[in-house]
Scaffold this motif. Structure first.
Motif, PDB file in Angstrom:
ATOM      1  N   UNK A 220       0.833  -1.201   0.000  1.00 26.56           N
ATOM      2  CA  UNK A 220       0.000   0.000   0.000  1.00 26.56           C
ATOM      3  C   UNK A 220       0.868   1.251   0.000  1.00 26.56           C
ATOM      4  N   UNK A 221       0.224   2.407  -0.111  1.00 28.38           N
ATOM      5  CA  UNK A 221       0.933   3.688  -0.141  1.00 28.38           C
ATOM      6  C   UNK A 221       1.060   4.194   1.293  1.00 28.38           C
ATOM      7  N   UNK A 222       2.245   4.006   1.876  1.00 24.97           N
ATOM      8  CA  UNK A 222       2.497   4.428   3.257  1.00 24.97           C
ATOM      9  C   UNK A 222       2.895   5.898   3.243  1.00 24.97           C
ATOM     10  N   UNK A 223       2.083   6.729   3.884  1.00 22.12           N
ATOM     11  CA  UNK A 223       2.317   8.173   3.888  1.00 22.12           C
ATOM     12  C   UNK A 223       2.954   8.610   5.205  1.00 22.12           C
ATOM     13  N   UNK A 224       3.601   9.800   5.221  1.00 18.95           N
ATOM     14  CA  UNK A 224       4.188  10.297   6.474  1.00 18.95           C
ATOM     15  C   UNK A 224       3.172  10.357   7.620  1.00 18.95           C
ATOM     16  N   UNK A 225       1.912  10.655   7.298  1.00 21.65           N
ATOM     17  CA  UNK A 225       0.875  10.747   8.321  1.00 21.65           C
ATOM     18  C   UNK A 225       0.568   9.406   8.988  1.00 21.65           C
ATOM     19  N   UNK A 226       1.033   8.313   8.383  1.00 20.18           N
ATOM     20  CA  UNK A 226       0.817   6.992   8.979  1.00 20.18           C
ATOM     21  C   UNK A 226       1.743   6.732  10.166  1.00 20.18           C
ATOM     22  N   UNK A 227       2.732   7.620  10.332  1.00 23.88           N
ATOM     23  CA  UNK A 227       3.676   7.522  11.462  1.00 23.88           C
ATOM     24  C   UNK A 227       4.388   6.171  11.544  1.00 23.88           C
ATOM     25  N   UNK A 228       4.725   5.626  10.386  1.00 23.79           N
ATOM     26  CA  UNK A 228       5.525   4.396  10.327  1.00 23.79           C
ATOM     27  C   UNK A 228       6.976   4.817  10.089  1.00 23.79           C
ATOM     28  N   UNK A 229       7.901   4.383  10.952  1.00 23.57           N
ATOM     29  CA  UNK A 229       9.312   4.793  10.793  1.00 23.57           C
ATOM     30  C   UNK A 229       9.841   4.454   9.408  1.00 23.57           C
ATOM     31  N   UNK A 230      10.750   5.289   8.914  1.00 22.86           N
ATOM     32  CA  UNK A 230      11.325   5.084   7.576  1.00 22.86           C
ATOM     33  C   UNK A 230      11.961   3.704   7.435  1.00 22.86           C
ATOM     34  N   UNK A 231      12.610   3.262   8.502  1.00 25.95           N
ATOM     35  CA  UNK A 231      13.277   1.952   8.456  1.00 25.95           C
ATOM     36  C   UNK A 231      12.251   0.832   8.263  1.00 25.95           C
ATOM     37  N   UNK A 232      11.115   0.945   8.949  1.00 24.08           N
ATOM     38  CA  UNK A 232      10.070  -0.070   8.840  1.00 24.08           C
ATOM     39  C   UNK A 232       9.420  -0.020   7.453  1.00 24.08           C
ATOM     40  N   UNK A 233       9.185   1.181   6.942  1.00 27.39           N
ATOM     41  CA  UNK A 233       8.624   1.339   5.600  1.00 27.39           C
ATOM     42  C   UNK A 233       9.556   0.703   4.568  1.00 27.39           C
ATOM     43  N   UNK A 234      10.858   0.984   4.701  1.00 22.82           N
ATOM     44  CA  UNK A 234      11.838   0.422   3.763  1.00 22.82           C
ATOM     45  C   UNK A 234      11.856  -1.102   3.848  1.00 22.82           C
TER      46      UNK A 234
END
Length: 202
Positions: free
Chosen positions: A82-96
């Motif tokens: 899915x499209x993880x946006x900054x507002x989702x508050x998921x750390x960059x490391x986890x998104x990556x």
């Protein structure tokens, strides 16, 4: 004689890949959803115009073909995560990490040479390790604010999506993109000023 599906190839695996990537047509861009934009664009809508931008914004110092490929691949993992946006508050490391796993899952469906190419393009964009990747990142930001301006025009609400512009402040350095953004902002500021002039005096 080698099997038709050897090395991750074959029509069945290719069809599975195409179906997964096809889901990008139905993944709305989260930023617009959160701002209650009607009929928000899909991830594939965004990537298509980015690819066109890479094709038509010329730079003799960059590999145009590579830029188009980067644009087409950079958000491919979103068909799974899915499209993880900054507002989702998921750390960059986890998104990556999530997107890395998704890209491995996707590219496993391809023969080894294509697997390495697509994963390599995605990783190149993620790490911003080349001039082409950094250029395409600026195209990504430019396409976003162009889309924001279009939504403001469609809604007849100039300035409503200002936070998307604020998020890109100071992000543009390529001369051709700076020129494009300057033209876009001049048009948008004119629309905002015209709307303000039409407001009745208090």
């Amino acid at each position: 004689m080698a099997s038709a599906s050897a090395g991750g190839g074959g029509a069945r695996n290719l069809l599975q890949l195409l179906r997964l990537v096809g889901q990008l047509k139905r993944v709305p861009r989260t930023g617009w959803v959160y701002r209650n934009v009607e009929n928000p664009e899909s991830v594939s809508d965004h990537m298509y115009r980015m690819a066109i931008m890479a094709l038509v914004i010329s730079d003799e110092h960059l590999d145009k073909d590579r830029c188009v490929r980067l644009a087409l691949v950079h958000d491919m993992a979103e068909c799974i995560v899915g499209d993880i946006a900054p507002a989702d508050n998921i750390p960059k490391e986890e998104k990556h990490k999530r997107e890395e796993e998704a890209m491995k899952q996707l590219t496993q469906l391809l023969p080894e040479d294509l697997r390495k190419e697509l994963y390599g393009l995605w990783d190149e964009y993620e790490t911003q390790s080349t001039a082409e990747a950094r250029f395409v990142k600026q195209l990504d930001q430019c396409e976003m604010i162009l889309q924001a301006a279009e939504y403001e025009n469609l809604e007849n609400k100039p300035g409503r999506l200002q936070d998307f512009y604020d998020s890109t402040a100071g992000r543009f350095s390529h001369p051709k993109i700076v020129q494009l953004v300057s033209e876009l902002e001049a048009e948008r500021n004119g629309s905002i000023a015209a709307a303000a002039a039409r407001q009745p005096c208090p």
